[in-house]
Design a protein around this motif. Structure first.
Motif, short mmCIF file in Angstrom:
data_model
loop_
_atom_site.label_atom_id
_atom_site.label_comp_id
_atom_site.label_asym_id
_atom_site.label_seq_id
_atom_site.Cartn_x
_atom_site.Cartn_y
_atom_site.Cartn_z
N GLU A 113 -73.46 18.77 83.13
CA GLU A 113 -73.73 19.68 82.02
C GLU A 113 -73.42 21.10 82.48
OE1 GLU A 113 -77.75 19.19 80.71
OE2 GLU A 113 -77.53 17.04 80.46
N GLU A 114 -73.00 21.93 81.57
CA GLU A 114 -72.65 23.32 81.88
C GLU A 114 -73.82 24.03 82.55
OE1 GLU A 114 -70.57 26.82 82.29
OE2 GLU A 114 -69.78 24.87 81.74
N GLY A 115 -75.03 23.78 82.07
CA GLY A 115 -76.22 24.42 82.65
C GLY A 115 -76.43 24.04 84.11
N GLN A 116 -76.16 22.78 84.45
CA GLN A 116 -76.30 22.35 85.84
C GLN A 116 -75.25 23.00 86.73
OE1 GLN A 116 -76.26 18.01 85.27
NE2 GLN A 116 -78.31 17.99 86.18
N ARG A 117 -74.02 23.09 86.24
CA ARG A 117 -72.97 23.74 87.04
C ARG A 117 -73.31 25.21 87.26
NH1 ARG A 117 -69.39 20.84 83.58
NH2 ARG A 117 -68.84 22.78 82.54
N ARG A 118 -73.75 25.88 86.20
CA ARG A 118 -74.12 27.29 86.35
C ARG A 118 -75.29 27.45 87.31
NH1 ARG A 118 -74.33 29.29 80.33
NH2 ARG A 118 -75.02 27.19 80.27
N ARG A 119 -76.28 26.56 87.22
CA ARG A 119 -77.44 26.64 88.12
C ARG A 119 -77.00 26.43 89.57
NH1 ARG A 119 -81.47 29.14 89.93
NH2 ARG A 119 -82.97 27.85 91.03
#
Length: 147
Positions: A113-119
Protein backbone atom coordinates in the motif's frame (compact mmCIF):
# COMPACT_ATOMS: atom_id res chain seq x y z
CA UNK A 1 33.53 -13.39 -16.89
CA UNK A 2 30.87 -15.01 -14.72
CA UNK A 3 30.24 -18.76 -14.83
CA UNK A 4 27.13 -19.85 -16.75
CA UNK A 5 25.28 -20.79 -13.56
CA UNK A 6 25.68 -17.30 -12.02
CA UNK A 7 22.59 -15.09 -11.79
CA UNK A 8 23.14 -11.51 -10.64
CA UNK A 9 26.47 -12.45 -9.06
CA UNK A 10 24.99 -15.41 -7.17
CA UNK A 11 25.02 -19.02 -8.33
CA UNK A 12 21.65 -20.52 -9.23
CA UNK A 13 21.90 -22.92 -6.29
CA UNK A 14 22.49 -20.06 -3.84
CA UNK A 15 19.75 -17.97 -5.45
CA UNK A 16 17.32 -20.85 -4.82
CA UNK A 17 18.47 -20.96 -1.18
CA UNK A 18 17.68 -17.25 -0.83
CA UNK A 19 14.13 -17.61 -2.06
CA UNK A 20 11.68 -17.56 0.78
CA UNK A 21 8.26 -19.09 0.77
CA UNK A 22 5.25 -16.90 1.37
CA UNK A 23 4.52 -18.93 4.49
CA UNK A 24 8.01 -18.36 5.92
CA UNK A 25 7.76 -14.62 5.24
CA UNK A 26 4.31 -14.43 6.80
CA UNK A 27 5.62 -16.23 9.87
CA UNK A 28 8.55 -13.83 10.10
CA UNK A 29 6.26 -10.78 9.74
CA UNK A 30 4.11 -12.17 12.53
CA UNK A 31 7.16 -12.58 14.78
CA UNK A 32 8.41 -9.06 13.99
CA UNK A 33 4.95 -7.65 14.74
CA UNK A 34 4.95 -9.51 18.05
CA UNK A 35 8.37 -8.13 18.98
CA UNK A 36 7.23 -4.62 18.07
CA UNK A 37 4.05 -4.96 20.11
CA UNK A 38 6.01 -6.36 23.07
CA UNK A 39 8.47 -3.47 22.87
CA UNK A 40 5.63 -0.94 22.83
CA UNK A 41 4.12 -2.52 25.94
CA UNK A 42 7.44 -2.83 27.79
CA UNK A 43 9.37 -0.39 29.95
CA UNK A 44 11.77 -0.13 26.99
CA UNK A 45 9.30 1.66 24.72
CA UNK A 46 10.53 5.04 23.48
CA UNK A 47 7.69 6.82 25.28
CA UNK A 48 8.31 5.14 28.62
CA UNK A 49 12.10 5.50 28.45
CA UNK A 50 11.70 9.18 27.55
CA UNK A 51 9.43 9.77 30.53
CA UNK A 52 11.95 8.45 33.07
CA UNK A 53 13.68 11.67 34.00
CA UNK A 54 14.85 13.22 37.24
CA UNK A 55 14.87 16.83 38.33
CA UNK A 56 18.15 18.58 39.00
CA UNK A 57 16.89 19.58 42.42
CA UNK A 58 16.60 15.88 43.34
CA UNK A 59 20.39 15.70 43.69
CA UNK A 60 21.24 19.04 45.27
CA UNK A 61 19.87 22.44 46.08
CA UNK A 62 20.88 23.58 42.62
CA UNK A 63 24.04 25.40 43.66
CA UNK A 64 26.89 23.81 41.69
CA UNK A 65 29.48 25.36 43.96
CA UNK A 66 28.10 23.52 47.02
CA UNK A 67 27.99 20.06 45.49
CA UNK A 68 29.61 20.00 42.02
CA UNK A 69 29.65 16.20 41.94
CA UNK A 70 25.84 16.20 42.04
CA UNK A 71 25.76 18.58 39.08
CA UNK A 72 28.10 16.33 37.09
CA UNK A 73 26.06 13.26 38.04
CA UNK A 74 22.89 14.98 36.87
CA UNK A 75 24.54 16.00 33.57
CA UNK A 76 25.86 12.47 33.00
CA UNK A 77 22.48 10.94 33.85
CA UNK A 78 20.83 13.20 31.26
CA UNK A 79 23.41 12.25 28.63
CA UNK A 80 22.89 8.53 29.22
CA UNK A 81 19.11 9.00 29.35
CA UNK A 82 19.13 10.78 25.97
CA UNK A 83 21.22 7.99 24.46
CA UNK A 84 18.92 5.27 25.84
CA UNK A 85 15.86 7.13 24.58
CA UNK A 86 17.46 7.45 21.14
CA UNK A 87 18.46 3.77 21.13
CA UNK A 88 14.96 2.68 22.11
CA UNK A 89 13.40 4.83 19.40
CA UNK A 90 15.87 3.61 16.75
CA UNK A 91 15.25 -0.03 17.71
CA UNK A 92 11.51 0.51 17.51
CA UNK A 93 11.81 2.15 14.08
CA UNK A 94 14.11 -0.55 12.73
CA UNK A 95 11.78 -3.34 13.84
CA UNK A 96 8.87 -1.54 12.19
CA UNK A 97 10.90 -1.10 8.98
CA UNK A 98 11.86 -4.79 8.99
CA UNK A 99 8.18 -5.71 9.20
CA UNK A 100 7.36 -3.53 6.19
CA UNK A 101 10.39 -4.81 4.26
CA UNK A 102 9.42 -8.43 4.86
CA UNK A 103 5.88 -7.75 3.66
CA UNK A 104 7.42 -6.06 0.61
CA UNK A 105 9.64 -9.07 -0.01
CA UNK A 106 6.58 -11.28 0.08
CA UNK A 107 4.32 -9.32 -2.25
CA UNK A 108 6.82 -7.02 -3.97
CA UNK A 109 7.63 -3.56 -2.65
CA UNK A 110 5.68 -1.91 -5.48
CA UNK A 111 2.62 -3.94 -4.46
CA UNK A 112 2.60 -2.59 -0.88
CA UNK A 113 0.00 0.00 0.00
CA UNK A 114 1.18 3.54 -0.69
CA UNK A 115 1.00 4.34 3.04
CA UNK A 116 3.32 1.46 3.90
CA UNK A 117 5.87 2.49 1.28
CA UNK A 118 5.79 6.08 2.51
CA UNK A 119 6.13 4.92 6.12
CA UNK A 120 9.13 2.73 5.20
CA UNK A 121 10.95 5.68 3.61
CA UNK A 122 9.95 8.01 6.47
CA UNK A 123 11.46 5.51 8.92
CA UNK A 124 14.66 5.36 6.88
CA UNK A 125 14.89 9.16 6.90
CA UNK A 126 14.20 9.37 10.64
CA UNK A 127 16.85 6.76 11.47
CA UNK A 128 19.34 8.64 9.29
CA UNK A 129 18.56 11.88 11.17
CA UNK A 130 19.09 10.17 14.53
CA UNK A 131 22.39 8.70 13.35
CA UNK A 132 23.53 12.06 11.94
CA UNK A 133 22.83 13.77 15.29
CA UNK A 134 24.73 11.04 17.12
CA UNK A 135 27.67 11.40 14.72
CA UNK A 136 27.82 15.14 15.28
CA UNK A 137 27.71 14.68 19.06
CA UNK A 138 30.35 11.96 18.90
CA UNK A 139 32.65 14.05 16.72
CA UNK A 140 32.21 17.03 19.02
CA UNK A 141 33.97 15.53 22.02
CA UNK A 142 35.17 12.11 20.96
CA UNK A 143 32.96 10.22 23.42
CA UNK A 144 29.48 10.25 21.93
CA UNK A 145 28.37 12.08 25.07
CA UNK A 146 27.51 15.73 25.17
CA UNK A 147 29.99 17.88 27.03
Amino acid sequence: MLPADMVGGVSAARAADLEASGEALSDFVSRVDTVLRDLEESAGSPTKVGAQTIKESSLSSGLASLFPEAQRLFAQYNNVHEQLTSLSKTLHLQIEAIGIAVKGASVGFDNLEEGQRRRFWAIQWEIEQIQDRASVEHAGNGTGLKA
